[in-house]
Design an enzyme around this catalytic site. Structure first.
Site, PDB file in Angstrom:
ATOM      1  CG  ASP A 486     116.210  86.703 -44.153  1.00  0.00           C
ATOM      2  OD1 ASP A 486     115.379  87.568 -44.486  1.00  0.00           O
ATOM      3  OD2 ASP A 486     116.095  86.005 -43.141  1.00  0.00           O
ATOM      4  CG  ASP A 513     112.271  90.925 -44.078  1.00  0.00           C
ATOM      5  OD1 ASP A 513     111.697  91.994 -44.319  1.00  0.00           O
ATOM      6  OD2 ASP A 513     111.717  89.969 -43.513  1.00  0.00           O
ATOM      7  NE  ARG A 575     109.121  92.150 -42.983  1.00  0.00           N
ATOM      8  CZ  ARG A 575     108.458  91.008 -43.038  1.00  0.00           C
ATOM      9  NH1 ARG A 575     107.136  90.992 -42.795  1.00  0.00           N
ATOM     10  NH2 ARG A 575     109.070  89.876 -43.333  1.00  0.00           N
ATOM     11  CD1 TRP A 577     112.852  90.715 -36.881  1.00  0.00           C
ATOM     12  CD2 TRP A 577     115.028  90.930 -37.313  1.00  0.00           C
ATOM     13  NE1 TRP A 577     113.452  89.522 -36.576  1.00  0.00           N
ATOM     14  CE2 TRP A 577     114.794  89.624 -36.837  1.00  0.00           C
ATOM     15  CE3 TRP A 577     116.333  91.289 -37.667  1.00  0.00           C
ATOM     16  CZ2 TRP A 577     115.821  88.682 -36.681  1.00  0.00           C
ATOM     17  CZ3 TRP A 577     117.349  90.358 -37.526  1.00  0.00           C
ATOM     18  CH2 TRP A 577     117.093  89.069 -37.039  1.00  0.00           C
TER      19      TRP A 577
END
Length: 663
Positions: A486, A513, A575, A577
């Protein structure tokens, strides 16, 4: 976001400077130009200096220097009551004068206390019918970019019945008067009196007046003053008159269109009076009676000036002093002075359009500088951050828009804002080293880092953001974002509110991510480094978008390069979220004209939290490199559709925002 349990293998030297030399080479061509205002070509290489800076030069720069209201809050005033209140306050202020302020009663003083900067907004800040007055004992004052005009009393050409100066100061120290226009006042335009010291008067216009600029009025010989690049036009006397100055350095001034009323004595240019030591260099006198003169008790050295259509005294005697023994300065050729002074003296929009707050010279931390910006700020404020490592969090609230965070080093790695909070200690938002909630914020030539060491501890929340944005029209230019999980979150205040972020010529690293959120985000001409976590099969995910279903534009990564030291076929492009299971958060991500490494999986998109990647809006267009393939698991944008998914399309919005078109 969901914590990814495996950890990146530690590498020697991991920390703020962990960008590899190979990556540095990849982005060397993307570095922005040097910081600072436009610099004209120096004519004296030994003393070259910027044409304009927000720091004083000459005598005002000595003996501790002159910083004005630096370190204090920034306020904008548009009425007399506010101007009077802040100018006279005990604490430091940067006071921005917006528009024209008419002072009443006619000719009244506005008292300016110590530690103040008074600066006109744009080029239209004015004080009309009033005087800025510095009482004895006042120090550290900057007055810039103002017009002060029109307290003239009709019929009183000599100012014998009033004392309505533009600026008057008695027994003060460290004052910089710069880029102002003074005209048509009641007595003097600028009176610097009674042993005032460490004064610089630069780039001003003195116009349409009798007594332009006087210095002195005591028998002591204390005043040190620099006077440069000023334009005296339509004035009669005191251009300037310097009485009992210890040192008066006048250079590159332009005296023209002198009032011609036949007065054989009191119409003159520069006058070295009493025991003044005066040096005049490379000035230009056009149509002037007595261009420069000196009392028998004074000294005057003149070199390099041009005299055109002049008459009367041109006195030079004594040795005076050598200005370069005190300070360095740039000396323009005398022939260039009229054009330079006509163009650059007086109020300038580019000076008044932005205020610069220096960290740590004037504000000890970046946050302190942010806090000095007024709520509801409408004018641009630059926070200039000097090279260094700043271990502290920074929050720019929604109430403080129009900020530029500007690193002033040669490279973005010279200025690092870093902290080490994981999500376990304050949540994902609370982990962010820097949070930007305001609109219209730009960061340039900086590194943002969260150096939490996820390999050293076991926590349930190891997300650790270097940056989180929720504001609109955010620009990151020549920046670096360092972290693991993140790293960079570009978000908006709520799902159906669209915020836009533009990242260019930058570097982003992470593993899980590490580019995520729901803001419309363009990453252009940048390097994205996918860090290996030591797995042979799954080292992480570059993106995790949560784009609102009503927004066609999520993430665009274009004309960039993804690099990785992870094993081949072990990294996902992204991906979908869905925060809190929100069904209307439908990721949109496009990799376009971007090089992909072998680490990217052949099937690069994957499911998340029960949501299928096939229901998201994932695509590639003209990707290339060892990680680029065309398979059934890699949706490709068609050429016809690609024409609607450009940088302009992503960022345009309803206001036509086009940050890519300017630097």
């Amino acid at each position: 976001m969901t914590h990814f349990p495996s950890k990146r293998l530690p590498r020697p030297g991991v920390g703020v400077g962990r960008t590899l030399a190979a990556v540095v080479g990849l982005v060397a061509a993307l570095v922005v130009g040097a910081v600072g205002e436009t610099q004209a070509a120096a004519t004296n290489s030994a003393s070259a200096a910027p044409r304009w800076t927000d720091r004083p030069h000459g005598f005002a720069s000595l003996a501790g220097g002159t910083s004005g209201g630096a370190g204090g809050k920034v306020v904008t005033v548009s009425d007399q009551a506010s101007l009077v209140k802040y100018a006279a306050a005990e604490e430091p202020y940067v006071i921005r004068v917006a528009g024209s302020i008419a002072v009443a009663p006619f000719g009244a003083d506005v008292v300016v206390a110590s530690d103040k900067t008074i600066i006109g907004v744009g080029d239209s800040g004015e004080i009309v019918h009033g005087e800025l007055h510095l009482n004895p004992g006042t120090g550290n004052v900057i007055i810039r970019n103002l017009t002060i005009r029109d307290s003239y009393v009709e019929g009183d050409w000599d100012g014998k019945t009033t004392d309505f100066d533009a600026i008057q100061m008695d027994t003060v120290d460290h004052v910089w008067i710069d880029h102002n226009r003074f005209t048509h006042m009641g007595d003097g335009l600028l009176d610097i009196r009674k042993d005032s010291q460490y004064i610089t008067v630069s780039n001003n216009q003195f116009a349409n007046h009798n007594k332009a600029f006087g210095i002195g009025w005591t028998s002591n010989v204390l005043t040190q003053i620099t006077i440069d690049h000023n334009w005296f036009t339509g004035t009669k006397q005191r251009n300037p008159s310097a009485d009992n100055c210890a040192y008066a350095h006048l250079y590159n001034n332009y005296v023209s269109a002198q009032v011609a009323d036949g007065d054989p004595v009191w119409t003159y240019g520069n006058w070295s009076r009493g025991k003044t030591k005066m040096v005049i260099e490379n000035s230009y006198f056009d149509g002037v009676q007595h261009p420069y003169q000196a009392d028998a008790t004074a000294e005057l050295v003149q070199r390099g000036s041009i005299l055109k259509n002049v008459s009367g005294r041109q006195d030079t005697w004594g040795t005076a002093f050598e200005p370069r023994d005190f300070y360095a300065y740039r000396l323009d050729p005398a022939a260039a002075v009229p054009a330079l002074v006509k163009r650059f003296s007086g109020p300038q929009r580019r000076i008044g359009d932005a205020v610069t707050l220096h960290v740590p010279a004037d504000y000890p931390t970046v946050q302190a500088a942010v806090d000095a910006v007024p709520d509801g700020n409408t004018g641009p404020v630059t926070i200039a951050v000097a090279p260094g490592t700043y271990r502290a969090k920074v929050f720019i609230p929604a109430t403080k828009p129009n900020i530029l965070l500007q690193g002033t080093g040669r490279d973005r790695s010279d200025i690092v804002i870093v902290y080490d909070t994981p999500a376990a200690y304050g949540g994902s938002t609370g982990s962010a080293t820097v949070r930007i909630a305001a609109n219209d914020v730009t960061a340039r030539n900086l590194t943002f880092s969260n150096d939490f060491d996820e390999a050293a501890v076991e926590l349930n929340g190891e997300q650790a953001l270097a940056m989180k944005t929720t504001g609109d029209r955010i620009v990151f230019d020549n920046t670096a974002f360092l972290g693991n999980q993140d790293t960079l979150m570009t978000d908006s205040p709520k799902l159906d509110v669209i915020s836009r972020v533009y990242v260019r010529d930058s570097y982003i690293e992470g593993d899980v991510d590490f580019i995520y959120g729901r803001a419309t985000t363009v990453i252009e001409r940048s390097v994205i480094r996918a860090l290996s976590r030591g797995s042979a099969t799954n080292n992480g995910y570059i993106t995790a978008a949560s784009t609102w279903t009503g927004n066609p534009y999520g993430f665009l990564i274009t004309r960039s390069k993804v690099v990785s030291d992870a094993p081949a076929d072990s990294f996902h492009l992204g991906r979908p979220w869905h925060p809190g299971g929100e069904p209307n958060a439908v990721a949109q991500v496009l990799f376009r004209d971007t090089e992909l490494p072998a680490a990217v999986k052949a099937s690069p998109w994957t499911d998340m939290s029960g949501f299928s990647w096939r229901d998201a809006r994932f695509a590639e267009y003209r990707t290339y490199g060892p990680g680029a393939q065309v398979t059934v698991d890699r949706p490709q944008l068609s050429a016809s559709d690609a024409s609607s998914f450009t940088v302009a399309d992503y960022l345009r919005g309803t206001d036509g925002w086009a940050p890519y078109a300017r630097r």
